[in-house]
Design a protein around this motif. Structure first.
Motif, PDB file in Angstrom:
ATOM      1  N   SER A 114       5.747   9.652  -7.781  1.00 49.11           N
ATOM      2  CA  SER A 114       6.255   9.976  -6.481  1.00 49.11           C
ATOM      3  C   SER A 114       5.643   9.168  -5.446  1.00 49.11           C
ATOM      4  O   SER A 114       6.228   8.748  -4.394  1.00 49.11           O
ATOM      5  CB  SER A 114       6.265  11.486  -5.965  1.00 49.11           C
ATOM      6  OG  SER A 114       5.117  11.797  -6.075  1.00 49.11           O
ATOM      7  N   GLN A 115       4.240   8.913  -5.433  1.00 54.40           N
ATOM      8  CA  GLN A 115       3.686   8.172  -4.370  1.00 54.40           C
ATOM      9  C   GLN A 115       3.802   6.677  -4.747  1.00 54.40           C
ATOM     10  O   GLN A 115       4.070   5.926  -3.726  1.00 54.40           O
ATOM     11  CB  GLN A 115       1.918   8.257  -4.693  1.00 54.40           C
ATOM     12  CG  GLN A 115       1.606   9.550  -4.230  1.00 54.40           C
ATOM     13  CD  GLN A 115       1.394   9.933  -2.777  1.00 54.40           C
ATOM     14  OE1 GLN A 115       1.413   8.947  -2.093  1.00 54.40           O
ATOM     15  NE2 GLN A 115       1.682  11.039  -2.464  1.00 54.40           N
ATOM     16  N   THR A 116       4.129   6.415  -5.896  1.00 53.30           N
ATOM     17  CA  THR A 116       4.610   5.023  -6.146  1.00 53.30           C
ATOM     18  C   THR A 116       5.944   4.657  -5.694  1.00 53.30           C
ATOM     19  O   THR A 116       5.985   3.668  -4.929  1.00 53.30           O
ATOM     20  CB  THR A 116       4.465   4.704  -7.694  1.00 53.30           C
ATOM     21  OG1 THR A 116       3.062   4.728  -8.092  1.00 53.30           O
ATOM     22  CG2 THR A 116       4.808   3.127  -7.895  1.00 53.30           C
ATOM     23  N   GLU A 117       6.840   5.598  -5.926  1.00 50.26           N
ATOM     24  CA  GLU A 117       8.073   5.516  -5.260  1.00 50.26           C
ATOM     25  C   GLU A 117       8.129   5.486  -3.717  1.00 50.26           C
ATOM     26  O   GLU A 117       8.757   4.857  -3.135  1.00 50.26           O
ATOM     27  CB  GLU A 117       9.204   6.656  -5.863  1.00 50.26           C
ATOM     28  CG  GLU A 117      10.598   6.496  -5.530  1.00 50.26           C
ATOM     29  CD  GLU A 117      11.249   5.235  -5.611  1.00 50.26           C
ATOM     30  OE1 GLU A 117      12.242   4.878  -4.977  1.00 50.26           O
ATOM     31  OE2 GLU A 117      10.798   4.517  -6.625  1.00 50.26           O
ATOM     32  N   TYR A 118       7.230   6.425  -3.141  1.00 54.02           N
ATOM     33  CA  TYR A 118       7.266   6.493  -1.744  1.00 54.02           C
ATOM     34  C   TYR A 118       6.764   5.233  -1.226  1.00 54.02           C
ATOM     35  O   TYR A 118       7.163   4.531  -0.120  1.00 54.02           O
ATOM     36  CB  TYR A 118       6.130   7.523  -1.528  1.00 54.02           C
ATOM     37  CG  TYR A 118       5.865   7.561   0.105  1.00 54.02           C
ATOM     38  CD1 TYR A 118       6.814   8.270   1.159  1.00 54.02           C
ATOM     39  CD2 TYR A 118       4.704   7.145   0.588  1.00 54.02           C
ATOM     40  CE1 TYR A 118       6.414   8.200   2.445  1.00 54.02           C
ATOM     41  CE2 TYR A 118       4.244   7.235   1.771  1.00 54.02           C
ATOM     42  CZ  TYR A 118       5.366   7.543   2.700  1.00 54.02           C
ATOM     43  OH  TYR A 118       4.812   7.735   4.304  1.00 54.02           O
ATOM     44  N   PHE A 119       5.837   4.629  -1.586  1.00 54.67           N
ATOM     45  CA  PHE A 119       5.267   3.350  -0.985  1.00 54.67           C
ATOM     46  C   PHE A 119       6.261   2.120  -1.419  1.00 54.67           C
ATOM     47  O   PHE A 119       6.077   1.095  -0.471  1.00 54.67           O
ATOM     48  CB  PHE A 119       3.848   2.817  -1.902  1.00 54.67           C
ATOM     49  CG  PHE A 119       2.627   3.596  -1.118  1.00 54.67           C
ATOM     50  CD1 PHE A 119       2.247   3.622   0.246  1.00 54.67           C
ATOM     51  CD2 PHE A 119       2.031   4.730  -1.720  1.00 54.67           C
ATOM     52  CE1 PHE A 119       1.442   4.491   0.560  1.00 54.67           C
ATOM     53  CE2 PHE A 119       1.223   5.519  -1.285  1.00 54.67           C
ATOM     54  CZ  PHE A 119       0.705   5.376   0.228  1.00 54.67           C
ATOM     55  N   ARG A 120       6.916   2.088  -2.408  1.00 51.01           N
ATOM     56  CA  ARG A 120       7.679   1.087  -2.713  1.00 51.01           C
ATOM     57  C   ARG A 120       8.996   1.214  -1.554  1.00 51.01           C
ATOM     58  O   ARG A 120       9.349   0.314  -1.097  1.00 51.01           O
ATOM     59  CB  ARG A 120       8.509   1.157  -4.240  1.00 51.01           C
ATOM     60  CG  ARG A 120       9.437   0.239  -4.328  1.00 51.01           C
ATOM     61  CD  ARG A 120      10.279   0.544  -5.767  1.00 51.01           C
ATOM     62  NE  ARG A 120      11.026   1.522  -5.624  1.00 51.01           N
ATOM     63  CZ  ARG A 120      12.316   1.583  -4.932  1.00 51.01           C
ATOM     64  NH1 ARG A 120      12.816   0.627  -4.405  1.00 51.01           N
ATOM     65  NH2 ARG A 120      12.932   2.613  -5.034  1.00 51.01           N
ATOM     66  N   GLN A 121       9.402   2.340  -1.268  1.00 53.53           N
ATOM     67  CA  GLN A 121      10.469   2.758  -0.346  1.00 53.53           C
ATOM     68  C   GLN A 121      10.083   2.100   1.084  1.00 53.53           C
ATOM     69  O   GLN A 121      10.675   1.752   1.742  1.00 53.53           O
ATOM     70  CB  GLN A 121      10.974   4.161  -0.184  1.00 53.53           C
ATOM     71  CG  GLN A 121      11.824   4.346  -1.611  1.00 53.53           C
ATOM     72  CD  GLN A 121      12.152   5.754  -1.472  1.00 53.53           C
ATOM     73  OE1 GLN A 121      11.826   6.699  -0.671  1.00 53.53           O
ATOM     74  NE2 GLN A 121      12.947   6.479  -2.559  1.00 53.53           N
ATOM     75  N   LEU A 122       8.896   2.671   1.242  1.00 54.66           N
ATOM     76  CA  LEU A 122       8.153   2.430   2.666  1.00 54.66           C
ATOM     77  C   LEU A 122       7.983   0.695   2.747  1.00 54.66           C
ATOM     78  O   LEU A 122       8.415   0.195   3.706  1.00 54.66           O
ATOM     79  CB  LEU A 122       6.766   2.968   2.517  1.00 54.66           C
ATOM     80  CG  LEU A 122       6.098   2.773   4.170  1.00 54.66           C
ATOM     81  CD1 LEU A 122       6.833   3.534   5.223  1.00 54.66           C
ATOM     82  CD2 LEU A 122       4.730   3.529   4.074  1.00 54.66           C
TER      83      LEU A 122
END
Length: 188
Positions: A114-122
């Motif tokens: 979830s953190q990796t996906e969050y930073f990718r989206q950001l």
């Protein structure tokens, strides 16, 4: 030569002079009518040009208002860039977040994902905002330039309109002077 003949000759000469003067006045009247016709045509032309110019000026004013509105909207979008700038500044001040940081801070594999996906989206969002900002910045500069150009065109048109207005007023004054001069000549 008898006195009667002399009077008759004098009367014929006066008649001839009167006819000549009448003929000259008719020629002047004909010339005046031709001038009047030409002046009326010139007046119609000047009035038509004035109407066209005023119409063009109104259209240009509308275009200027639209360009000004577009420019102000582009400036408002500057806020999105400011938000991005603050976020980048925060990330810079806090230091780069690496995948190792995400792994070390994660409590389980779900947090990592979830953190990796969050930073990718950001990151993608930031890139999108940067691209949009660059595009808007270019559009705003173009719209500002267009606005200044249209404003300059409007100023030229207003000067032209003022010049035509003065020409029209001079034309009308000359026409009135000529009419009154001809009327005085006919009365004499």
């Amino acid at each position: 030569v008898t006195r009667a003949e002399q009077e008759r000759r004098r009367a014929e000469e006066e008649k001839s002079r009167a006819e000549s003067e009448a003929q000259q006045l008719e020629q002047k009247l004909g010339q005046s009518r031709q001038k009047e016709q030409a002046l009326e045509e010139e007046l119609v032309r000047l009035l038509a040009l004035k109407d066209i110019l005023e119409s063009d000026m109104e259209e240009l004013k509308t275009q200027i208002q639209e360009a000004d509105r577009d420019y102000r909207q582009a400036e408002k979008r500057q806020r999105q860039y400011d938000i991005l700038k603050k976020r980048i500044q925060f990330l810079y001040e806090e230091g780069d977040i690496t995948y190792l940081d995400i792994l070390l801070k994660a409590k389980n594999i779900g947090d990592v994902v979830s953190q990796t996906e969050y930073f990718r989206q950001l990151y993608e969002y930031d890139q999108e905002i940067i691209q949009r900002y660059e595009k808007l910045k270019q559009e705003a500069a173009g719209k500002k330039e267009l606005l200044e150009e249209k404003q300059s065109q409007l100023e030229v048109m207003e000067e032209e309109n003022e010049s035509q207005q003065k020409e029209l007023e001079g034309f009308i004054a000359a026409r009135q002077k000529e009419s009154s001069g001809f009327a005085l000549e006919l009365e004499a």
